[in-house]
Design a protein around this motif. Structure first.
Motif, mmCIF file in Angstrom:
data_model
loop_
_atom_site.group_PDB
_atom_site.id
_atom_site.type_symbol
_atom_site.label_atom_id
_atom_site.label_comp_id
_atom_site.label_asym_id
_atom_site.label_seq_id
_atom_site.Cartn_x
_atom_site.Cartn_y
_atom_site.Cartn_z
ATOM 1 N N GLU A 5 1.246 3.157 -13.514
ATOM 2 C CA GLU A 5 0.458 3.353 -12.763
ATOM 3 C C GLU A 5 -0.209 1.619 -11.916
ATOM 4 O O GLU A 5 -0.434 1.226 -11.677
ATOM 5 C CB GLU A 5 -0.737 3.378 -13.722
ATOM 6 N N ARG A 6 0.453 0.910 -13.447
ATOM 7 C CA ARG A 6 -0.091 -0.908 -13.160
ATOM 8 C C ARG A 6 0.476 -1.921 -11.588
ATOM 9 O O ARG A 6 -0.030 -1.674 -10.703
ATOM 10 C CB ARG A 6 0.356 -1.633 -14.414
ATOM 11 N N ARG A 7 1.554 -1.458 -11.357
ATOM 12 C CA ARG A 7 2.724 -1.688 -10.229
ATOM 13 C C ARG A 7 2.155 -0.867 -9.208
ATOM 14 O O ARG A 7 1.966 -1.611 -7.961
ATOM 15 C CB ARG A 7 4.115 -1.246 -10.431
ATOM 16 N N VAL A 8 1.541 0.117 -9.167
ATOM 17 C CA VAL A 8 1.631 1.246 -7.940
ATOM 18 C C VAL A 8 -0.129 0.528 -8.014
ATOM 19 O O VAL A 8 -0.794 0.233 -6.451
ATOM 20 C CB VAL A 8 1.102 2.444 -7.922
ATOM 21 N N ARG A 9 -1.374 0.236 -9.037
ATOM 22 C CA ARG A 9 -2.680 -0.453 -8.163
ATOM 23 C C ARG A 9 -2.512 -2.129 -7.340
ATOM 24 O O ARG A 9 -2.999 -1.276 -6.290
ATOM 25 C CB ARG A 9 -3.014 -0.122 -10.205
ATOM 26 N N ALA A 10 -1.496 -2.540 -8.143
ATOM 27 C CA ALA A 10 -1.491 -4.000 -7.502
ATOM 28 C C ALA A 10 -0.248 -3.717 -5.977
ATOM 29 O O ALA A 10 -0.967 -4.582 -5.071
ATOM 30 C CB ALA A 10 -0.114 -4.615 -8.398
ATOM 31 N N LEU A 11 0.257 -2.962 -5.866
ATOM 32 C CA LEU A 11 0.813 -2.688 -4.511
ATOM 33 C C LEU A 11 -0.473 -2.110 -3.808
ATOM 34 O O LEU A 11 -0.154 -2.853 -2.492
ATOM 35 C CB LEU A 11 1.620 -2.231 -4.675
ATOM 36 N N ALA A 12 -1.096 -1.444 -3.654
ATOM 37 C CA ALA A 12 -2.400 -0.318 -3.763
ATOM 38 C C ALA A 12 -3.078 -1.870 -2.833
ATOM 39 O O ALA A 12 -3.255 -2.000 -1.782
ATOM 40 C CB ALA A 12 -3.943 0.687 -4.564
ATOM 41 N N TYR A 13 -3.149 -3.380 -3.718
ATOM 42 C CA TYR A 13 -3.644 -3.875 -3.499
ATOM 43 C C TYR A 13 -3.164 -4.950 -2.575
ATOM 44 O O TYR A 13 -4.154 -5.081 -1.378
ATOM 45 C CB TYR A 13 -4.364 -5.552 -4.700
ATOM 46 N N ARG A 14 -2.212 -4.829 -2.551
ATOM 47 C CA ARG A 14 -1.365 -6.048 -1.325
ATOM 48 C C ARG A 14 -1.135 -4.942 -0.438
ATOM 49 O O ARG A 14 -1.604 -6.115 1.066
ATOM 50 C CB ARG A 14 0.363 -6.613 -2.540
ATOM 51 N N HIS A 15 -1.061 -3.945 -0.350
ATOM 52 C CA HIS A 15 -1.452 -3.485 1.463
ATOM 53 C C HIS A 15 -2.508 -3.602 1.777
ATOM 54 O O HIS A 15 -2.457 -3.946 2.603
ATOM 55 C CB HIS A 15 -1.161 -2.094 0.952
ATOM 56 N N ILE A 16 -3.022 -3.030 1.078
ATOM 57 C CA ILE A 16 -5.058 -3.745 1.887
ATOM 58 C C ILE A 16 -4.531 -5.526 2.485
ATOM 59 O O ILE A 16 -5.395 -5.532 3.375
ATOM 60 C CB ILE A 16 -6.024 -3.126 0.764
ATOM 61 N N LEU A 17 -4.680 -5.807 1.290
ATOM 62 C CA LEU A 17 -4.801 -7.693 1.720
ATOM 63 C C LEU A 17 -4.071 -7.611 3.464
ATOM 64 O O LEU A 17 -4.184 -8.766 3.941
ATOM 65 C CB LEU A 17 -4.112 -8.591 0.394
ATOM 66 N N PRO A 23 -3.211 2.294 1.585
ATOM 67 C CA PRO A 23 -1.365 2.410 1.933
ATOM 68 C C PRO A 23 -2.067 4.311 1.338
ATOM 69 O O PRO A 23 -3.117 4.770 0.686
ATOM 70 C CB PRO A 23 -0.949 2.035 0.500
ATOM 71 N N THR A 24 -0.947 4.816 2.367
ATOM 72 C CA THR A 24 -1.395 6.484 1.619
ATOM 73 C C THR A 24 -0.006 6.790 0.544
ATOM 74 O O THR A 24 0.977 5.207 0.327
ATOM 75 C CB THR A 24 0.107 6.665 2.659
ATOM 76 N N ALA A 25 0.389 7.613 -0.317
ATOM 77 C CA ALA A 25 1.417 7.683 -1.318
ATOM 78 C C ALA A 25 2.976 7.527 -0.650
ATOM 79 O O ALA A 25 3.804 6.412 -1.716
ATOM 80 C CB ALA A 25 1.379 8.555 -1.452
ATOM 81 N N GLU A 26 2.782 7.272 0.344
ATOM 82 C CA GLU A 26 4.485 6.938 0.875
ATOM 83 C C GLU A 26 4.900 5.573 0.967
ATOM 84 O O GLU A 26 5.614 5.521 0.441
ATOM 85 C CB GLU A 26 4.757 8.126 1.969
ATOM 86 N N ASP A 27 3.079 5.221 1.399
ATOM 87 C CA ASP A 27 3.640 3.980 1.450
ATOM 88 C C ASP A 27 4.227 2.898 0.097
ATOM 89 O O ASP A 27 4.556 2.117 -0.078
ATOM 90 C CB ASP A 27 2.526 2.985 2.200
ATOM 91 N N LEU A 28 3.277 3.804 -1.028
ATOM 92 C CA LEU A 28 3.804 2.911 -1.908
ATOM 93 C C LEU A 28 4.392 3.546 -2.921
ATOM 94 O O LEU A 28 5.403 2.578 -3.496
ATOM 95 C CB LEU A 28 2.596 3.217 -2.671
ATOM 96 N N ALA A 29 4.776 4.001 -2.626
ATOM 97 C CA ALA A 29 6.679 5.340 -3.123
ATOM 98 C C ALA A 29 7.740 4.047 -2.416
ATOM 99 O O ALA A 29 8.530 3.189 -3.046
ATOM 100 C CB ALA A 29 6.882 6.071 -2.606
ATOM 101 N N VAL A 30 7.261 3.865 -1.168
ATOM 102 C CA VAL A 30 8.819 2.539 -0.530
ATOM 103 C C VAL A 30 8.587 1.500 -0.734
ATOM 104 O O VAL A 30 9.837 0.866 -1.653
ATOM 105 C CB VAL A 30 8.562 2.532 0.897
ATOM 106 N N ALA A 31 7.134 0.996 -1.026
ATOM 107 C CA ALA A 31 6.753 -1.069 -1.843
ATOM 108 C C ALA A 31 7.618 -0.519 -3.265
ATOM 109 O O ALA A 31 8.341 -1.904 -3.757
ATOM 110 C CB ALA A 31 5.672 -0.832 -1.947
#
Lengths: 144, 62
Positions: A5-17, A23-31
């Motif tokens: 959850e921590r990684r997904v949350r941080a990656l969501a912010y990274r994606h938006i920045l 991001p979609t769930a698929e974007d976050l899965a890839v990342a």
């Protein structure tokens, strides 16, 4: 939060920045290198913890406060780049996070522009009004 | 803002503060938010952050 959850949350912010949109769930899965199913489970948990918001289909991150993952009438500009915010407060919060810049607000039939220069909001005297009390922010976070 | 609130019957509801106050509170509230190690504040911690910037009263009780 779990480690995922921590990684997904941080990656969501990274994606938006990096991309201005959520991001979609698929974007976050890839990342993250995780399965889409595990990412969706993490997203649901983050939503239940009021740490992210996503669309009705549960696939697109639409809010990672103070950022919006979708187009809104609130845009914050910093150093030649820009991002969508969820509301007037969040438009200022993006500047608080990223540095001096401008907040452009188009809502309620009006257009406003605020600037932050060396930590000072201009125009002096600009006000923000919130309708929903803090205890109820997440009752309907889209309305809030 | 006062005119809008009055025109829409909202003059007696909600919370208002200067954009400057919201900006300064946001520096505190959103500090480290994007870090993987960020911990969400407890209700008590949240209220302490808001209180430091004058965001107090029933509107800010959680």
């Amino acid at each position: 939060m779990t480690g995922l959850e921590r990684r997904v949350r941080a990656l969501a912010y990274r994606h938006i920045l990096d991309r201005r949109f959520g991001p979609t769930a698929e974007d976050l899965a890839v990342a993250s290198g995780e399965t889409v199913e595990d990412v969706r489970e993490a997203l649901h948990s983050l939503r239940d913890q009021h740490l992210l918001a996503f669309d009705d289909e549960g696939d697109l991150v639409v809010m990672a406060h103070p950022f919006s993952g979708v187009e809104t009438g609130y845009r914050s500009r910093v150093a030649g780049d820009w991002w969508y915010a969820n509301c007037a407060w969040d438009s200022l919060a993006i500047l608080a996070l990223l540095g001096d810049g401008q907040a452009e607000i188009e809502d309620l039939g009006r257009r406003l522009e605020w600037s932050v220069v060396e930590g000072q909001v201009e125009p002096e005297g600009a006000m923000v009004h919130l309708l929903v009390p803090a205890a109820r922010f997440w009752d309907d976070i889209g309305f809030t | 803002m006062e005119r809008y609130l009055s025109e829409n019957g909202e003059e007696n509801s909600g919370f208002s503060a200067s954009a400057q106050s919201f900006f300064e509170m946001s520096q505190d509230w959103y500090r480290d938010r994007m870090d993987v190690g960020w911990e969400p504040p407890t209700a008590s911690q949240a209220m302490q952050i808001w209180e430091r910037h004058g965001f107090t009263g029933p509107f800010w009780e959680v």
